[in-house]
Write a protein that holds these residues in place. Structure first.
Motif, PDB file in Angstrom:
ATOM      1  N   GLN A 139      16.179 -12.313 -22.576  1.00 11.18           N
ATOM      2  CA  GLN A 139      14.902 -12.614 -21.925  1.00 11.18           C
ATOM      3  C   GLN A 139      14.648 -11.623 -20.799  1.00 11.18           C
ATOM      4  OE1 GLN A 139      14.495 -16.368 -19.872  1.00 11.18           O
ATOM      5  NE2 GLN A 139      16.509 -16.240 -18.931  1.00 11.18           N
ATOM      6  N   VAL A 140      13.384 -11.358 -20.583  1.00  5.64           N
ATOM      7  CA  VAL A 140      12.941 -10.499 -19.491  1.00  5.64           C
ATOM      8  C   VAL A 140      12.441 -11.403 -18.374  1.00  5.64           C
ATOM      9  CG1 VAL A 140      11.318  -8.699 -18.778  1.00  5.64           C
ATOM     10  CG2 VAL A 140      12.288  -8.665 -21.096  1.00  5.64           C
ATOM     11  N   VAL A 141      12.929 -11.162 -17.166  1.00  2.00           N
ATOM     12  CA  VAL A 141      12.531 -11.952 -16.007  1.00  2.00           C
ATOM     13  C   VAL A 141      11.763 -11.037 -15.054  1.00  2.00           C
ATOM     14  CG1 VAL A 141      13.320 -13.351 -14.072  1.00  2.00           C
ATOM     15  CG2 VAL A 141      14.565 -13.417 -16.253  1.00  2.00           C
ATOM     16  N   ASN A 142      10.523 -11.387 -14.790  1.00  2.90           N
ATOM     17  CA  ASN A 142       9.652 -10.574 -13.949  1.00  2.90           C
ATOM     18  C   ASN A 142       9.885 -10.858 -12.464  1.00  2.90           C
ATOM     19  OD1 ASN A 142       7.210  -8.751 -14.058  1.00  2.90           O
ATOM     20  ND2 ASN A 142       6.382 -10.367 -12.764  1.00  2.90           N
ATOM     21  N   LEU A 161      -2.432  -7.295  -2.770  1.00  6.28           N
ATOM     22  CA  LEU A 161      -3.641  -8.090  -3.002  1.00  6.28           C
ATOM     23  C   LEU A 161      -3.551  -9.022  -4.206  1.00  6.28           C
ATOM     24  CD1 LEU A 161      -6.275  -5.295  -2.306  1.00  6.28           C
ATOM     25  CD2 LEU A 161      -5.531  -7.109  -0.757  1.00  6.28           C
ATOM     26  N   ILE A 162      -3.125  -8.494  -5.338  1.00  5.54           N
ATOM     27  CA  ILE A 162      -3.078  -9.289  -6.566  1.00  5.54           C
ATOM     28  C   ILE A 162      -1.873 -10.220  -6.509  1.00  5.54           C
ATOM     29  CG2 ILE A 162      -2.757  -9.116  -9.071  1.00  5.54           C
ATOM     30  CD1 ILE A 162      -4.423  -6.596  -9.004  1.00  5.54           C
ATOM     31  N   GLU A 163      -1.989 -11.367  -7.126  1.00  8.50           N
ATOM     32  CA  GLU A 163      -0.932 -12.367  -7.053  1.00  8.50           C
ATOM     33  C   GLU A 163       0.368 -11.942  -7.707  1.00  8.50           C
ATOM     34  OE1 GLU A 163      -0.588 -15.134  -5.242  1.00  8.50           O
ATOM     35  OE2 GLU A 163      -2.430 -14.376  -4.352  1.00  8.50           O
ATOM     36  N   SER A 164       0.325 -11.284  -8.866  1.00 12.48           N
ATOM     37  CA  SER A 164       1.560 -11.006  -9.581  1.00 12.48           C
ATOM     38  C   SER A 164       1.311 -10.043 -10.735  1.00 12.48           C
ATOM     39  CB  SER A 164       2.111 -12.323 -10.129  1.00 12.48           C
ATOM     40  OG  SER A 164       3.108 -12.118 -11.075  1.00 12.48           O
ATOM     41  N   THR A 165       2.372  -9.405 -11.202  1.00 11.59           N
ATOM     42  CA  THR A 165       2.279  -8.561 -12.396  1.00 11.59           C
ATOM     43  C   THR A 165       2.660  -9.338 -13.654  1.00 11.59           C
ATOM     44  OG1 THR A 165       4.571  -7.799 -12.166  1.00 11.59           O
ATOM     45  CG2 THR A 165       2.847  -6.465 -11.099  1.00 11.59           C
ATOM     46  N   TYR A 166       2.972 -10.612 -13.502  1.00 15.66           N
ATOM     47  CA  TYR A 166       3.515 -11.402 -14.615  1.00 15.66           C
ATOM     48  C   TYR A 166       2.684 -11.297 -15.899  1.00 15.66           C
ATOM     49  CZ  TYR A 166       5.423 -15.255 -17.313  1.00 15.66           C
ATOM     50  OH  TYR A 166       5.979 -16.004 -18.307  1.00 15.66           O
ATOM     51  N   ASP A 180       9.638 -18.300 -15.714  1.00 16.56           N
ATOM     52  CA  ASP A 180       9.770 -18.207 -14.264  1.00 16.56           C
ATOM     53  C   ASP A 180       9.689 -16.759 -13.808  1.00 16.56           C
ATOM     54  OD1 ASP A 180      10.182 -20.977 -13.972  1.00 16.56           O
ATOM     55  OD2 ASP A 180      12.306 -20.735 -14.464  1.00 16.56           O
ATOM     56  N   GLU A 181       9.158 -16.558 -12.635  1.00 19.16           N
ATOM     57  CA  GLU A 181       9.080 -15.227 -12.047  1.00 19.16           C
ATOM     58  C   GLU A 181       9.225 -15.344 -10.545  1.00 19.16           C
ATOM     59  OE1 GLU A 181       5.534 -13.048 -11.434  1.00 19.16           O
ATOM     60  OE2 GLU A 181       4.281 -14.814 -11.411  1.00 19.16           O
ATOM     61  N   PHE A 182       9.475 -14.193  -9.904  1.00 18.22           N
ATOM     62  CA  PHE A 182       9.476 -14.147  -8.450  1.00 18.22           C
ATOM     63  C   PHE A 182       8.444 -13.129  -8.016  1.00 18.22           C
ATOM     64  CE2 PHE A 182      10.517 -12.680  -4.262  1.00 18.22           C
ATOM     65  CZ  PHE A 182      10.823 -13.866  -3.607  1.00 18.22           C
ATOM     66  N   HIS A 183       7.610 -13.539  -7.084  1.00 18.53           N
ATOM     67  CA  HIS A 183       6.595 -12.637  -6.547  1.00 18.53           C
ATOM     68  C   HIS A 183       6.476 -12.873  -5.053  1.00 18.53           C
ATOM     69  CE1 HIS A 183       2.982 -10.232  -6.174  1.00 18.53           C
ATOM     70  NE2 HIS A 183       2.495 -11.198  -5.441  1.00 18.53           N
TER      71      HIS A 183
END
Length: 135
Positions: free
Chosen positions: A71-74, A80-85, A102-105
């Motif tokens: 799995q790839v975890v972002n 400005l933008i919330e996330s690249t997810y 799940d991701e971390f931003h």
């Protein structure tokens, strides 16, 4: 469990997160210019937003993955933008890989915006996040 950490950064914000994950996982964080050379269970992939999109370096890295990835975890930063997810998920799934839900931003500093981010709390939070992913 095989874990890899790759990231792309221009201003150093995403690199700070990658190094914190590296510390938590005991795995070296590497720039996306270094391809994966062996199968991994978890790939922590770090990016940030440049002109409302992920960098072409991230796109090329994903396109050129030639090993099995569980799995790839972002993880990402942006002023400005919330996330690249969403953008990364689309690329990962087009490649036939699985993106973690799940991701971390966190915010990243950019000129006068969000100075000193990611900060100490962000770095501790990303460590906790990474540990939960591999539990």
């Amino acid at each position: 469990m095989n874990i890899a950490i790759r990231y792309y950064t221009k201003g150093g914000n995403t690199e700070k997160l990658a190094k914190a994950i590296s510390e938590a996982m005991g795995v070296e964080a590497k720039d996306v210019s270094e391809p994966l050379t062996e199968d991994v269970d978890v790939l922590f992939l770090g990016s940030s937003v440049y002109a409302a999109g992920v960098s072409s370096d991230i796109k090329e890295f994903i396109k050129n993955i030639n090993v099995n990835v569980g799995q790839v975890v972002n993880f990402s930063t942006a002023a400005l933008i919330e996330s690249t997810y969403g953008q990364v998920k689309k690329l990962v799934e087009e490649k036939g890989l699985t993106m973690a839900n799940d991701e971390f931003h966190c915010r990243g500093s950019f000129h006068m915006l969000h100075r000193n981010r990611p900060n100490k709390n962000d770095l501790e939070d990303v460590k906790v996040f990474a540990k939960k992913i591999v539990e």
